[in-house]
Design a protein around this motif. Structure first.
Motif, PDB file in Angstrom:
ATOM      1  N   ALA A   1       8.878  -3.058  13.661  1.00 53.18           N
ATOM      2  CA  ALA A   1       7.986  -2.601  14.745  1.00 53.18           C
ATOM      3  C   ALA A   1       7.827  -1.085  14.730  1.00 53.18           C
ATOM      4  CB  ALA A   1       8.534  -3.068  16.093  1.00 53.18           C
ATOM      5  N   ASN A   2       7.378  -0.534  13.619  1.00 49.98           N
ATOM      6  CA  ASN A   2       7.064   0.898  13.580  1.00 49.98           C
ATOM      7  C   ASN A   2       5.668   1.102  14.165  1.00 49.98           C
ATOM      8  OD1 ASN A   2       9.495   1.338  12.372  1.00 49.98           O
ATOM      9  ND2 ASN A   2       8.702   2.325  10.536  1.00 49.98           N
ATOM     10  N   PRO A   3       5.533   1.803  15.311  1.00 52.51           N
ATOM     11  CA  PRO A   3       4.248   1.820  16.027  1.00 52.51           C
ATOM     12  C   PRO A   3       3.218   2.829  15.495  1.00 52.51           C
ATOM     13  CG  PRO A   3       5.910   3.022  17.284  1.00 52.51           C
ATOM     14  CD  PRO A   3       6.602   2.495  16.063  1.00 52.51           C
ATOM     15  N   ARG A   4       3.654   3.879  14.815  1.00 50.77           N
ATOM     16  CA  ARG A   4       2.711   4.933  14.405  1.00 50.77           C
ATOM     17  C   ARG A   4       2.121   4.595  13.036  1.00 50.77           C
ATOM     18  NH1 ARG A   4       6.371  10.248  15.939  1.00 50.77           N
ATOM     19  NH2 ARG A   4       6.616   9.776  18.158  1.00 50.77           N
ATOM     20  N   ARG A   5       0.791   4.525  12.986  1.00 47.44           N
ATOM     21  CA  ARG A   5       0.111   4.052  11.775  1.00 47.44           C
ATOM     22  C   ARG A   5      -0.742   5.148  11.159  1.00 47.44           C
ATOM     23  NH1 ARG A   5      -4.630   1.480   9.961  1.00 47.44           N
ATOM     24  NH2 ARG A   5      -4.290  -0.444   8.774  1.00 47.44           N
ATOM     25  N   MET A   6      -0.547   5.364   9.858  1.00 47.33           N
ATOM     26  CA  MET A   6      -1.388   6.305   9.124  1.00 47.33           C
ATOM     27  C   MET A   6      -1.979   5.596   7.912  1.00 47.33           C
ATOM     28  SD  MET A   6      -0.450   9.818   7.040  1.00 47.33           S
ATOM     29  CE  MET A   6       0.265   8.955   5.639  1.00 47.33           C
ATOM     30  N   GLU A   7      -3.290   5.702   7.730  1.00 44.60           N
ATOM     31  CA  GLU A   7      -3.947   5.122   6.562  1.00 44.60           C
ATOM     32  C   GLU A   7      -4.530   6.253   5.730  1.00 44.60           C
ATOM     33  OE1 GLU A   7      -7.011   1.485   5.399  1.00 44.60           O
ATOM     34  OE2 GLU A   7      -6.364   1.802   7.476  1.00 44.60           O
ATOM     35  N   VAL A   8      -4.283   6.215   4.418  1.00 39.85           N
ATOM     36  CA  VAL A   8      -4.682   7.325   3.552  1.00 39.85           C
ATOM     37  C   VAL A   8      -5.115   6.767   2.202  1.00 39.85           C
ATOM     38  CG1 VAL A   8      -2.290   7.654   2.747  1.00 39.85           C
ATOM     39  CG2 VAL A   8      -3.901   9.563   2.578  1.00 39.85           C
ATOM     40  N   ASP A   9      -5.998   7.477   1.527  1.00 43.42           N
ATOM     41  CA  ASP A   9      -6.386   7.123   0.165  1.00 43.42           C
ATOM     42  C   ASP A   9      -5.141   7.228  -0.721  1.00 43.42           C
ATOM     43  OD1 ASP A   9      -7.129   7.880  -2.673  1.00 43.42           O
ATOM     44  OD2 ASP A   9      -9.117   7.400  -1.903  1.00 43.42           O
TER      45      ASP A   9
ATOM     46  N   VAL B   1       0.455   1.401  -5.444  1.00 41.22           N
ATOM     47  CA  VAL B   1      -0.648   0.794  -4.694  1.00 41.22           C
ATOM     48  C   VAL B   1      -1.845   0.524  -5.601  1.00 41.22           C
ATOM     49  CG1 VAL B   1      -2.209   1.082  -2.733  1.00 41.22           C
ATOM     50  CG2 VAL B   1       0.121   1.963  -2.601  1.00 41.22           C
ATOM     51  N   ASP B   2      -2.275  -0.737  -5.650  1.00 44.72           N
ATOM     52  CA  ASP B   2      -3.448  -1.125  -6.434  1.00 44.72           C
ATOM     53  C   ASP B   2      -4.725  -0.996  -5.620  1.00 44.72           C
ATOM     54  OD1 ASP B   2      -1.937  -1.793  -8.659  1.00 44.72           O
ATOM     55  OD2 ASP B   2      -1.594  -3.837  -7.954  1.00 44.72           O
ATOM     56  N   ARG B   3      -4.602  -1.123  -4.328  1.00 46.70           N
ATOM     57  CA  ARG B   3      -5.782  -1.076  -3.467  1.00 46.70           C
ATOM     58  C   ARG B   3      -6.144   0.383  -3.164  1.00 46.70           C
ATOM     59  NH1 ARG B   3      -6.239  -6.330  -0.942  1.00 46.70           N
ATOM     60  NH2 ARG B   3      -4.641  -7.649  -1.884  1.00 46.70           N
ATOM     61  N   GLU B   4      -7.291   0.569  -2.538  1.00 42.97           N
ATOM     62  CA  GLU B   4      -7.763   1.935  -2.320  1.00 42.97           C
ATOM     63  C   GLU B   4      -6.880   2.688  -1.328  1.00 42.97           C
ATOM     64  OE1 GLU B   4     -11.815   4.285  -0.886  1.00 42.97           O
ATOM     65  OE2 GLU B   4     -11.876   2.131  -1.272  1.00 42.97           O
ATOM     66  N   ASN B   5      -6.464   2.019  -0.263  1.00 42.31           N
ATOM     67  CA  ASN B   5      -5.736   2.700   0.797  1.00 42.31           C
ATOM     68  C   ASN B   5      -4.286   2.239   0.916  1.00 42.31           C
ATOM     69  OD1 ASN B   5      -8.022   4.099   1.375  1.00 42.31           O
ATOM     70  ND2 ASN B   5      -8.468   3.081   3.314  1.00 42.31           N
ATOM     71  N   ALA B   6      -3.437   3.183   1.287  1.00 44.49           N
ATOM     72  CA  ALA B   6      -2.043   2.879   1.618  1.00 44.49           C
ATOM     73  C   ALA B   6      -1.877   3.033   3.122  1.00 44.49           C
ATOM     74  CB  ALA B   6      -1.104   3.833   0.887  1.00 44.49           C
ATOM     75  N   VAL B   7      -1.123   2.114   3.720  1.00 42.85           N
ATOM     76  CA  VAL B   7      -0.858   2.167   5.161  1.00 42.85           C
ATOM     77  C   VAL B   7       0.619   2.489   5.370  1.00 42.85           C
ATOM     78  CG1 VAL B   7      -0.798   0.857   7.314  1.00 42.85           C
ATOM     79  CG2 VAL B   7      -2.714   0.570   5.729  1.00 42.85           C
ATOM     80  N   PHE B   8       0.899   3.616   6.046  1.00 39.03           N
ATOM     81  CA  PHE B   8       2.266   3.999   6.379  1.00 39.03           C
ATOM     82  C   PHE B   8       2.510   3.709   7.846  1.00 39.03           C
ATOM     83  CE2 PHE B   8       1.450   6.434   2.607  1.00 39.03           C
ATOM     84  CZ  PHE B   8       2.675   6.554   1.970  1.00 39.03           C
ATOM     85  N   LEU B   9       3.675   3.121   8.135  1.00 35.96           N
ATOM     86  CA  LEU B   9       4.064   2.822   9.512  1.00 35.96           C
ATOM     87  C   LEU B   9       5.356   3.567   9.813  1.00 35.96           C
ATOM     88  CD1 LEU B   9       3.313  -1.006   9.417  1.00 35.96           C
ATOM     89  CD2 LEU B   9       1.920   0.758  10.517  1.00 35.96           C
ATOM     90  N   PHE B  10       5.306   4.476  10.817  1.00 35.61           N
ATOM     91  CA  PHE B  10       6.444   5.327  11.166  1.00 35.61           C
ATOM     92  C   PHE B  10       6.973   4.950  12.545  1.00 35.61           C
ATOM     93  CE2 PHE B  10       3.346   7.796   8.703  1.00 35.61           C
ATOM     94  CZ  PHE B  10       4.127   8.302   7.669  1.00 35.61           C
ATOM     95  N   ASN B  11       8.252   5.250  12.758  1.00 33.69           N
ATOM     96  CA  ASN B  11       8.824   5.160  14.099  1.00 33.69           C
ATOM     97  C   ASN B  11       9.158   6.563  14.589  1.00 33.69           C
ATOM     98  OD1 ASN B  11       9.814   3.972  16.465  1.00 33.69           O
ATOM     99  ND2 ASN B  11      11.905   3.976  15.658  1.00 33.69           N
TER     100      ASN B  11
ATOM    101  N   LEU C   1       7.792   2.370   6.633  1.00 31.48           N
ATOM    102  CA  LEU C   1       7.268   1.200   5.932  1.00 31.48           C
ATOM    103  C   LEU C   1       5.922   1.557   5.311  1.00 31.48           C
ATOM    104  CD1 LEU C   1       7.989  -1.967   5.789  1.00 31.48           C
ATOM    105  CD2 LEU C   1       6.192  -2.213   7.503  1.00 31.48           C
ATOM    106  N   MET C   2       5.660   1.048   4.105  1.00 32.57           N
ATOM    107  CA  MET C   2       4.347   1.237   3.503  1.00 32.57           C
ATOM    108  C   MET C   2       3.820  -0.090   2.983  1.00 32.57           C
ATOM    109  SD  MET C   2       2.876   3.374   0.281  1.00 32.57           S
ATOM    110  CE  MET C   2       2.712   1.861  -0.662  1.00 32.57           C
ATOM    111  N   ARG C   3       2.516  -0.332   3.217  1.00 25.93           N
ATOM    112  CA  ARG C   3       1.842  -1.528   2.715  1.00 25.93           C
ATOM    113  C   ARG C   3       0.622  -1.119   1.901  1.00 25.93           C
ATOM    114  NH1 ARG C   3       1.557  -3.716   8.207  1.00 25.93           N
ATOM    115  NH2 ARG C   3      -0.675  -3.319   7.967  1.00 25.93           N
ATOM    116  N   GLU C   4       0.146  -2.043   1.088  1.00 27.70           N
ATOM    117  CA  GLU C   4      -1.087  -1.818   0.340  1.00 27.70           C
ATOM    118  C   GLU C   4      -2.246  -2.348   1.176  1.00 27.70           C
ATOM    119  OE1 GLU C   4      -0.992  -3.007  -3.717  1.00 27.70           O
ATOM    120  OE2 GLU C   4       1.142  -2.612  -3.943  1.00 27.70           O
ATOM    121  N   GLY C   5      -2.885  -1.462   1.908  1.00 29.66           N
ATOM    122  CA  GLY C   5      -3.944  -1.887   2.821  1.00 29.66           C
ATOM    123  C   GLY C   5      -3.393  -2.879   3.827  1.00 29.66           C
TER     124      GLY C   5
END
Length: 372
Positions: free
Chosen positions: A257-265, A337-347, A354-358
């Motif tokens: 449950a990391n609430p802060r979300r950042m999406e970046v190329d 990351v294979d997809r265009e964007n990476a999503v970082f989730l911070f607490n 945490l990081m996800r691929e889109g």
């Protein structure tokens, strides 16, 4: 034994063999490759007692037989022969020599008796299944960077492969961690894999397996027991012991449950981290991330070597956050990351990120922050 074989086929077989044998060992036969010729096939077998590779190649067998010769030396000779050359291997067991003839080139190598070559004990495999080459390549390529190199925590020196459950679905999962970063990669569970025992595939085996996964087509047959794993590709059989240890409960360190979300190329982010890290101190390689109002500032301040700063546009709408990471860990994770964007989730600045691929939940990465 006397055989004739095309240089390309011979090079492929001995290249795989020489990468398995140990350069430094106290048992001379372990530096050798066992060559067995019969019918119209020649088999090359190499082992370090933990891994065994068997490679079959088509050859013109004039005289059946078997011998063993130094794998690295044979590989170097074959590598330096011209493309398309026809190579003739002739073993003289009485003289203890193997002659290698190709055109005007002739080599004579010392051999050891085939009877001295160790055979890996056979195993009854509990589970076997077939997976496509792209699936296995993705599972191992995206997780292997996080394998620990710390020998004292030997149970982290490999990729943990097992059947797991994600969102109510059964998946084939690979996990690796060194305590600083973690990779968890999922794929659809192949038929027959549901009851496989969880096994830790050693780093060296993962690297050898990768050589079997270069093609974009085809399938690999995987057999698993409590102590061994076997990968079977056309003409190649890779058998390995698995690490005898218990992989830690990795789910406990994955933030839920990391609430802060950042999406970046993802590509731009990885390149920016690499650039600013140029001036970081080798020891810590620390990079600081500052996020606020849809912008990210990456900075490095190394009193001995200098400072660097770069700004990137991002999607970030939460309160201002400053957090530091090891630049090498951050760059390696972003590079997966294979997809265009990476999503970082911070607490917070002190909690795992945490990081996800889109929006793809099948690849999850965790990286621990550091003080900067």
């Amino acid at each position: 034994m006397k055989i004739s074989i095309e240089r390309g086929a011979l090079l492929k077989a001995v290249a795989q063999a020489q990468s398995v044998v140990e350069r430094r060992n106290t048992i001379p036969i372990l530096a050798n490759v066992l060559i067995e010729a019969e019918g119209d096939m020649v088999r090359f077998r190499a082992t370090d007692l933990d891994i065994e590779i068997v490679d079959d190649a088509v050859a013109q067998v004039e005289r059946a037989g078997a011998t063993t010769v130094a794998a690295t030396t044979l590989h170097e000779i074959v590598r330096k022969l011209p493309d398309g050359a026809l190579v003739t291997l002739t073993a003289d067991s009485a003289a203890g020599r193997l002659t290698v003839d190709a055109g005007r080139s002739n080599f004579s190598l010392a051999t050891l008796p085939k009877e001295d070559f160790p055979q890996m004990a056979s195993t009854d495999y509990q589970t076997s299944f077939t997976a496509t080459v792209p699936v296995l390549r993705r599972l191992f390529d995206k997780s292997k960077f996080a394998i620990s190199t710390e020998e004292t925590r030997y149970y982290l020196n490999g990729v943990y492969m097992h059947a797991a459950e994600a969102d109510g679905e059964k998946v084939l999962r690979c996990v690796a961690t060194d305590g600083h970063r973690l990779a968890r990669i999922d794929a659809d569970l192949p038929a027959g894999a549901a009851d496989m025992p969880g096994v830790i595939v050693p780093r060296k085996t993962v690297n050898e397996l990768r050589k079997l996964l270069d093609d974009d087509e085809g399938s690999i047959r995987v057999a698993v027991s409590e102590t061994k794993i076997r990968f079977e590709a056309p003409g190649v059989l890779l058998t390995s012991k698995v690490i005898d240890g218990t992989f830690p409960d990795y789910m406990r360190v994955i933030p839920q449950a990391n609430p802060r979300r950042m999406e970046v190329d993802a590509s731009a982010f990885a390149q920016a981290v690499d650039r600013v890290a140029t001036v970081s101190s080798e020891r810590s390689r620390a990079v600081k991330l500052l996020m606020e109002d849809d912008r990210l500032v990456l900075s490095v301040n190394a009193p001995d070597s200098g400072a660097a700063e770069e700004e990137l546009p991002v999607a970030y709408g939460d309160e201002r956050l400053e957090i530091g990471f090891n630049a090498k860990y951050l760059h390696e994770i972003a590079s997966q990351v294979d997809r265009e964007n990476a999503v970082f989730l911070f607490n917070s600045a002190g909690d795992p990120t945490l990081m996800r691929e889109g929006n793809d939940p099948s690849a999850v990465y965790v990286v621990m922050p550091m003080r900067v």
